[in-house]
Design an enzyme around this catalytic site. Sequence first.
Site, PDB file in Angstrom:
ATOM      1  CG  ASP A 218      -1.789   1.174   1.359  1.00 45.55           C
ATOM      2  OD1 ASP A 218      -2.471   1.504   0.380  1.00 45.55           O
ATOM      3  OD2 ASP A 218      -1.773   1.810   2.431  1.00 45.55           O
TER       4      ASP A 218
ATOM      5  CG  ASP B 206      -1.765   7.690   0.520  1.00 41.72           C
ATOM      6  OD1 ASP B 206      -0.658   8.144   0.200  1.00 41.72           O
ATOM      7  OD2 ASP B 206      -2.797   7.877  -0.161  1.00 41.72           O
TER       8      ASP B 206
ATOM      9  CG  ASP C  37      -2.084   1.946   6.341  1.00 37.45           C
ATOM     10  OD1 ASP C  37      -2.755   2.868   6.826  1.00 37.45           O
ATOM     11  OD2 ASP C  37      -2.040   1.732   5.124  1.00 37.45           O
TER      12      ASP C  37
END
Length: 222
Positions: free
Chosen positions: A10, A12, A173
């Site tokens: 990922d 961001d 995240d």
Amino acid sequence: MADFDLVQFDLDGTLIDSVPQLAEAINDMLASLGHATQTVDAVRHWVGNGADMLVQRALTAARGEAPDAELHRHARGLFDEAYAGHADGALVFYPGVLDTLERLRSAGKRLALVTNKPYRFVPGILAAAGLSSHFELALGGDSLAEKKPSPAPLLHVCERLDVSPARSLMVGDSENDVLAAKAAGMAVAALTYGYNYGRPIADSQPDWVLDDFAGLAALLKL
């Protein structure tokens, strides 16, 4: 410890803290609509569910009520225009990201990027970060018909790079990353410092929970 041929990341909340740029774009949007600007801390609590939800939360906070569909569409256009001018500026990497990515490359791991951010912003961010050559393939949230938490982007990367999902690791995240990986039959390592709507990422039951990005090197036996 585990061994994988391909690692999908990922962006961001995993590689970069993009909240400062998102906050600038949100405040440009709000100012264009005649609303008071918001703090970076406020915006930080709104990210994690994509740009549409970010814009909705910002408008709701500024107006005291949720926007109608027409206002939301107009505001989203203003946000995208503003973000284009901020997305690749003053990038903040989380500790250990750049060194660990280099270690992965040196060890022969194949790397890909799967973000829900619109793809139009991705090349500029990677170029500004000096990471354009790090990833064999990069997908944005609009690159395919479905985005995370659908497994489709992760499986698309595996198919394009001819790597079995069983030999691929997802690193993210948020719950979206974990759900996408599990649905793809793929292992997932989740970082505790990112954007998960205020909930512990461990609640989503990833295969591994990492407090810092450098822990990925130990996980992959580097």
